[in-house]
Each structure stands twice: as C-alpha cells, then as structure tokens.
Enzyme design. Structure first.
Site, PDB file in Angstrom:
ATOM      1  N   THR A 157      13.273   1.934 -14.364  1.00 24.65           N
ATOM      2  CA  THR A 157      12.255   1.902 -15.422  1.00 24.65           C
ATOM      3  C   THR A 157      11.906   3.342 -15.793  1.00 24.65           C
ATOM      4  O   THR A 157      12.594   3.957 -16.588  1.00 24.65           O
ATOM      5  CB  THR A 157      11.016   1.101 -14.982  1.00 24.65           C
ATOM      6  OG1 THR A 157      10.580   1.548 -13.688  1.00 24.65           O
ATOM      7  CG2 THR A 157      11.336  -0.385 -14.912  1.00 24.65           C
ATOM      8  N   LYS A 183      14.900   1.143  -6.870  1.00 27.95           N
ATOM      9  CA  LYS A 183      14.241   1.702  -8.035  1.00 27.95           C
ATOM     10  C   LYS A 183      12.762   1.822  -7.695  1.00 27.95           C
ATOM     11  O   LYS A 183      12.217   1.066  -6.902  1.00 27.95           O
ATOM     12  CB  LYS A 183      14.449   0.859  -9.287  1.00 27.95           C
ATOM     13  CG  LYS A 183      13.883  -0.537  -9.276  1.00 27.95           C
ATOM     14  CD  LYS A 183      12.405  -0.692  -9.557  1.00 27.95           C
ATOM     15  CE  LYS A 183      12.006  -0.024 -10.839  1.00 27.95           C
ATOM     16  NZ  LYS A 183      10.512  -0.176 -11.056  1.00 27.95           N
ATOM     17  N   THR A 194       6.637  -2.671  -1.740  1.00 31.25           N
ATOM     18  CA  THR A 194       6.330  -1.478  -2.540  1.00 31.25           C
ATOM     19  C   THR A 194       7.243  -1.131  -3.711  1.00 31.25           C
ATOM     20  O   THR A 194       6.921  -0.234  -4.443  1.00 31.25           O
ATOM     21  CB  THR A 194       6.200  -0.214  -1.664  1.00 31.25           C
ATOM     22  OG1 THR A 194       7.462   0.139  -1.118  1.00 31.25           O
ATOM     23  CG2 THR A 194       5.217  -0.402  -0.550  1.00 31.25           C
ATOM     24  N   GLU A 280       6.498   9.419 -10.632  1.00 31.67           N
ATOM     25  CA  GLU A 280       6.311   9.764 -12.039  1.00 31.67           C
ATOM     26  C   GLU A 280       5.634  11.127 -12.195  1.00 31.67           C
ATOM     27  O   GLU A 280       4.520  11.342 -11.723  1.00 31.67           O
ATOM     28  CB  GLU A 280       5.485   8.676 -12.724  1.00 31.67           C
ATOM     29  CG  GLU A 280       6.265   7.389 -12.882  1.00 31.67           C
ATOM     30  CD  GLU A 280       5.424   6.239 -13.390  1.00 31.67           C
ATOM     31  OE1 GLU A 280       6.017   5.288 -13.908  1.00 31.67           O
ATOM     32  OE2 GLU A 280       4.195   6.286 -13.255  1.00 31.67           O
ATOM     33  N   ASN A 402       2.241   7.518 -18.084  1.00 31.89           N
ATOM     34  CA  ASN A 402       1.583   6.219 -18.002  1.00 31.89           C
ATOM     35  C   ASN A 402       0.649   5.931 -19.165  1.00 31.89           C
ATOM     36  O   ASN A 402       0.295   4.774 -19.409  1.00 31.89           O
ATOM     37  CB  ASN A 402       0.833   6.102 -16.670  1.00 31.89           C
ATOM     38  CG  ASN A 402       1.785   5.819 -15.527  1.00 31.89           C
ATOM     39  OD1 ASN A 402       2.231   4.700 -15.341  1.00 31.89           O
ATOM     40  ND2 ASN A 402       2.122   6.864 -14.781  1.00 31.89           N
ATOM     41  N   THR A 407       5.159   2.402 -25.203  1.00 29.44           N
ATOM     42  CA  THR A 407       5.557   2.897 -26.533  1.00 29.44           C
ATOM     43  C   THR A 407       6.880   3.630 -26.483  1.00 29.44           C
ATOM     44  O   THR A 407       7.407   3.910 -25.442  1.00 29.44           O
ATOM     45  CB  THR A 407       4.482   3.831 -27.096  1.00 29.44           C
ATOM     46  OG1 THR A 407       4.281   4.906 -26.164  1.00 29.44           O
ATOM     47  CG2 THR A 407       3.198   3.074 -27.309  1.00 29.44           C
TER      48      THR A 407
END
Length: 407
Positions: A157, A183, A194, A280, A402, A407
C-alpha cells in the site's frame, strides 16, 4: 545460490516465498490501483498445513474472517489470494459475500478445493470491492508462475519497498527452506499480528505444533514492532508448510525442533524489522533493547512502551538525545523499576548509569543518532531476562502521507 551462514542456518541472498520447494507466486494489475500491481497470489503444488494469527481489532475484515474460519476447519491451505488498495472491511454482508466469491473464483481458476484458499485484503476501509476487476485479475492466476517479486509488489500500500527473506537449514538430513514476504508501513502496532505476512516452508510440520509455534514466533517478532500505534482491521500472519522437504514430521518433541524454530524466528524478525524501517515517512530504524529484567514479559512491556512513544520517536528524528522522554515511557509502562539500578545508552553513548545522569558530548550523541539504525539499550539490573522491540522515527512526511491517503 550465494548464501551467508549464521551457525547452521543459511540466509539466502534474494530469498522469497517461492524459495521453498513446491511454492509458486505471482502478481497482476487488475485495476484496483491506477497503474501498480494490486492482486497477488501464492500457490503450493500440494495442500499445506496452515496456521494463522489475526488482528485483535474488534472490526475484523471479511477476508480475515473467512480465512480464519477456513484454517480452523480445514487445517490446510493450497493458495492465498491478496488484493491491495481496498481492505474490504466494514462493508457489510455484501463485503463478506465478495470475499467468499474471491475464494471460490481462485479455487476454480487453480482447480483446487475452495476450503484450501485463504483470502487477504489491504487498503482503504469502508469501500466495496469492484468485483468485476477482481474477477478479471483472478483469471490471470497461474499455478506454474514463479514471480515472487510481482507478488511482493502487488500486496503493498504505502510501503516504499518490498519485504522478503528466506533461510535454509538441514533437518533430518534434509534441506528445509523457509521463505517469507510482508507488507506494512502504516497502521502498525504490537497487537497479535500487526500487518500482512506470509511464511512458506517445505518442512513437514504437525499442524497443531505449527499453530502454537506461530503464536510464539509472532510474539517475538511482529508483536514487537510499532510505527504509529494504530492496529488495522485486516492484519494477519499466515504460514504454510507443504512437507516437500520430506523430513520426519516436526513437532515439539522432535530433536531438531529448536533448530527449525531458530530458522523461522530469523525470517519473522527480519520481516518485522523491514516493516519498522519502512514506516510511513521514516528515516531511521529504532531498536530498543531492554535487559536485566525480572521476566521477559516485563522487558517486552518496557521495550514496547519506549518504542511506541511519539516523544521518543520525534526526538530520534531530530537527533536529540532527550533521554528524559525514555525515562517517561519507562515510568508509564506499568513495570516496577528501581531507579537506582537503571542505566540507559543511546546510540552506544551512556546517558544514565545506576540512576544517575551522565555528562555526555552532545555533538557525539547527535552523530550517533544521525544513523539509519539507532539503538537504545535499557538495563534494569534486576534479573536475567531481555526483550527487543523495533520501530521508526516520526517525521513530517508521516502526516503528509496520511493526510492524503485516499487521494
């Protein structure tokens, strides 16, 4: 194949879920994402003993519920189908029917039993799967394809890199291989499973022993990582053992059970660290080692409290040796600690010794913190047990990613 040896366990260079005998994998673009691969599969040429652990989130997604039920009843899995970009979570009765249809379509495509198919999804919560696209993607599945890299890309992702590893070890004079792919980049927090992780092995393993072992492996690896403190509705770890290595059946009483477990732990811990490092917006992997604890549970509790602290994570990002934030996290961990025995080192530099602050050179500490991996060592000096947790720094990019996820 070139290898690096650790004791009797060999870590394969560029190892994948297809490294064990009898496993195949692939990935395609079916239109769930704009351009990237978004549908992946793993296939074993024979039904494999299967085990799983799953998120403790109250709202477990439809694919997870189906997979959990399937493994509990059939004990075997021959194929795993995974889509990204859409979690098929909180999608009501129709979402459950869609996941069930995915299972049926895969079984028909690969000519296997429906109760031998596991289903996993990851992505945006609360949106229906476009089943026409999924159906077209499943039509491309092949039980002869060996393209693990496409599988690893298809399940991502917000990840910035694929995550895969494999090891080999000799058991009963047979070469046993364990491979893994995962992932995870956001919504990662120690809570049962998790993220998504898939382990394959050609070892012959008793199914009950496999399930019990997976719980132990998960506690020492995936449950010891955090990125942002959020636990997803879809997280699971699955393991398939197809027995192609033809070793004597492994269980807790097998003389080489511990060797198998050591090899499996290497795979799981490496994948867990890859996930933490790829958090991230992350720029650093943080490793918190707690030693000298009275029990392993207490050591783990403190390690997870420190690695989960946003104040610690932001300090590491800023190369700031603000050890007071570590003290704060230890203090609210719920573990009784004697302050007079506590010692802390950050990046190899001692900052607290036996409960007393130590003068240290700020420039040296900044340099130690300005590394891709930062170690924090906490010594309680109250026992012999130890635990390690992994996480990442918290950066401005985490908010950027995030704030615009859909979008």
């Amino acid at each position: 194949m070139e290898t690096t040896t650790v004791k009797e366990i060999s870590i394969l260079k560029n190892g994948h879920v297809t490294s064990p005998s009898g496993f195949y994998a692939g990935g395609v673009h079916c239109g769930l994402r704009r351009k990237k691969l978004d549908l992946g599969w793993i296939y074993s040429d024979t039904p494999a003993s299967a085990a799983g652990v799953y998120t403790q989130n109250t709202f477990q997604a439809a694919p997870l519920l189906i997979t959990k039920h399937t493994i509990e009843h059939s004990k075997q899995i021959q194929s795993i189908i995974v889509n990204s970009a859409n979690a098929n979570s909180f999608t009501g009765k129709q979402g459950y029917e869609d996941a069930l249809l995915m299972q049926k379509l895969v079984a028909n495509q690969l000519n296997i039993e429906q109760h031998h198919v596991a289903v996993a999804s990851t992505g945006v919560i609360g949106e229906r799967l476009p089943m026409d696209k999924v159906r077209n993607g499943i039509r491309q599945l092949s039980h002869t394809q060996v393209d693990a890299e496409s599988f690893e890309k298809a399940i991502l992702t917000t990840d910035t890199s694929t995550k895969h590893v494999a090891v080999q070890v000799e058991i009963d004079g047979k070469l046993v291989t364990i491979g893994g792919a995962a992932k995870g980049s956001g919504m990662i927090h120690p809570n049962m499973a998790t993220m998504l992780s898939f382990i394959t092995t050609d070892a012959n393993v008793n199914q009950d022993s496999l399930q019990q072992a997976l719980r132990k492996v998960t506690d020492q690896s995936y449950n010891q990582i955090t990125v942002d403190g959020d636990s997803s509705t879809n997280d699971m770890v699955l393991v398939l053992a197809n027995g192609r290595a033809e070793n004597n059946e492994l269980n807790e009483s097998h003389p080489e059970w511990s060797v198998f477990m050591d090899a499996w732990n290497i795979v799981a811990i490496e994948l867990a660290k890859m996930i933490a490092r790829d958090g991230e917006g992350a720029t650093k992997l943080i490793e918190v080692i707690v030693k000298g604890a009275s029990t392993n549970q207490q050591a783990s509790q403190i390690a997870k409290a420190v690695i989960s602290s946003n104040l610690v994570k932001t300090a590491i990002y800023g190369n700031d040796a603000n050890w007071g934030r570590i003290i704060g996290a230890i203090g609210y961990s719920g573990v009784p600690v004697e302050a007079s025995k506590l010692s802390i080192a950050i990046g190899g530099i001692q900052v607290v010794n036996n409960g007393e602050p130590i003068d240290f050179d700020e420039k040296d500490c900044k340099q130690a913190l300005n590394q891709e991996t930062v170690n924090i060592v906490i010594d309680l000096q109250s026992g012999m047990d130890t635990a390690t947790a992994w996480g990442c720094d918290l950066t401005y990019d985490y908010i950027r990613i995030n704030a615009s996820y859909r979008t």
